[in-house]
Design a protein around this motif. Sequence first.
Motif, PDB file in Angstrom:
ATOM      1  N   SER A  35       0.701  -1.099  -0.021  1.00  0.00           N
ATOM      2  CA  SER A  35       0.104  -0.038   0.093  1.00  0.00           C
ATOM      3  C   SER A  35       0.856   1.367  -0.127  1.00  0.00           C
ATOM      4  O   SER A  35       0.265   2.136  -0.306  1.00  0.00           O
ATOM      5  N   LEU A  36       2.196   1.012   0.238  1.00  0.00           N
ATOM      6  CA  LEU A  36       3.097   2.167   0.361  1.00  0.00           C
ATOM      7  C   LEU A  36       3.539   2.579  -1.186  1.00  0.00           C
ATOM      8  O   LEU A  36       3.622   1.722  -1.718  1.00  0.00           O
ATOM      9  N   LYS A  37       3.837   3.850  -1.345  1.00  0.00           N
ATOM     10  CA  LYS A  37       4.383   4.018  -2.752  1.00  0.00           C
ATOM     11  C   LYS A  37       5.687   4.224  -2.588  1.00  0.00           C
ATOM     12  O   LYS A  37       6.374   5.145  -2.153  1.00  0.00           O
ATOM     13  N   ASP A 112       9.482   8.459   4.322  1.00  0.00           N
ATOM     14  CA  ASP A 112       8.353   8.504   3.417  1.00  0.00           C
ATOM     15  C   ASP A 112       7.363   7.523   3.719  1.00  0.00           C
ATOM     16  O   ASP A 112       6.082   7.916   3.725  1.00  0.00           O
ATOM     17  N   SER A 113       7.529   6.391   4.199  1.00  0.00           N
ATOM     18  CA  SER A 113       6.697   5.166   4.533  1.00  0.00           C
ATOM     19  C   SER A 113       5.996   5.576   5.695  1.00  0.00           C
ATOM     20  O   SER A 113       4.723   5.281   5.933  1.00  0.00           O
ATOM     21  N   SER A 115       4.791   8.680   6.890  1.00  0.00           N
ATOM     22  CA  SER A 115       3.806   9.591   6.644  1.00  0.00           C
ATOM     23  C   SER A 115       2.958   8.984   5.756  1.00  0.00           C
ATOM     24  O   SER A 115       1.539   8.990   6.163  1.00  0.00           O
ATOM     25  N   GLN A 116       3.236   8.073   4.885  1.00  0.00           N
ATOM     26  CA  GLN A 116       2.176   7.332   4.043  1.00  0.00           C
ATOM     27  C   GLN A 116       1.223   6.375   4.959  1.00  0.00           C
ATOM     28  O   GLN A 116       0.292   6.088   4.704  1.00  0.00           O
ATOM     29  N   LEU A 117       1.982   5.937   5.943  1.00  0.00           N
ATOM     30  CA  LEU A 117       1.370   5.054   6.854  1.00  0.00           C
ATOM     31  C   LEU A 117       0.200   5.735   7.709  1.00  0.00           C
ATOM     32  O   LEU A 117      -0.763   5.144   7.812  1.00  0.00           O
ATOM     33  N   THR A 118       0.758   6.641   8.094  1.00  0.00           N
ATOM     34  CA  THR A 118      -0.343   7.611   8.909  1.00  0.00           C
ATOM     35  C   THR A 118      -1.321   7.814   8.288  1.00  0.00           C
ATOM     36  O   THR A 118      -2.546   7.897   8.680  1.00  0.00           O
ATOM     37  N   GLN A 119      -1.138   8.154   6.879  1.00  0.00           N
ATOM     38  CA  GLN A 119      -2.435   8.655   6.164  1.00  0.00           C
ATOM     39  C   GLN A 119      -3.238   7.458   5.900  1.00  0.00           C
ATOM     40  O   GLN A 119      -4.594   7.513   5.845  1.00  0.00           O
ATOM     41  N   HIS A 120      -2.721   6.277   5.518  1.00  0.00           N
ATOM     42  CA  HIS A 120      -3.404   5.082   5.325  1.00  0.00           C
ATOM     43  C   HIS A 120      -4.320   4.938   6.665  1.00  0.00           C
ATOM     44  O   HIS A 120      -5.363   4.304   6.489  1.00  0.00           O
ATOM     45  N   GLN A 123      -7.231   7.212   6.866  1.00  0.00           N
ATOM     46  CA  GLN A 123      -8.198   7.048   5.902  1.00  0.00           C
ATOM     47  C   GLN A 123      -9.200   5.788   6.317  1.00  0.00           C
ATOM     48  O   GLN A 123     -10.076   5.562   5.988  1.00  0.00           O
TER      49      GLN A 123
END
Length: 138
Positions: A35-37, A112-113, A115-120, A123
């Motif tokens: 799920s991480l970019k 980077d991961s 911040s993306q994990l927190t957003q995920h 959501q």
Amino acid sequence: MQDYYNINQTTLSIALDYLPEENHPARYINQLVESLKIKYDYQFGRPREYNLGAMLKLVLLAYSYGIFSSRKIERFARENKPASWLISDQVPSYRTICRFRISEELTTLTADSLSQLTQHLRQNGMVDDVSFIDGTKI
């Protein structure tokens, strides 16, 4: 066990696809990393032999089992079915694992991961804007 058991006998090996159980940590780690970019760019030199996502999955699974040595992670990848499933049976050497763990790529990948994990997590409603650690409101 049968009396005529012989480990050296000729056998027909049949490759069977392996999938870990539904609630296995390997599935959660796979889902999280997928799920991480993650960027796979390289600036110079030859392309990477191992996928950054696969290496991250292997290291996270080994850490979840309490394995922190590069040599033990290599052995873990060779001997553990869920670990080999995560890396598609391409076992990296302990040197490759060590280089990955101390690389600048992992540092930027981790930043980077997170911040993306927190957003995920936001959501999916798993965390909200207020967090409590030891009763302290943050």
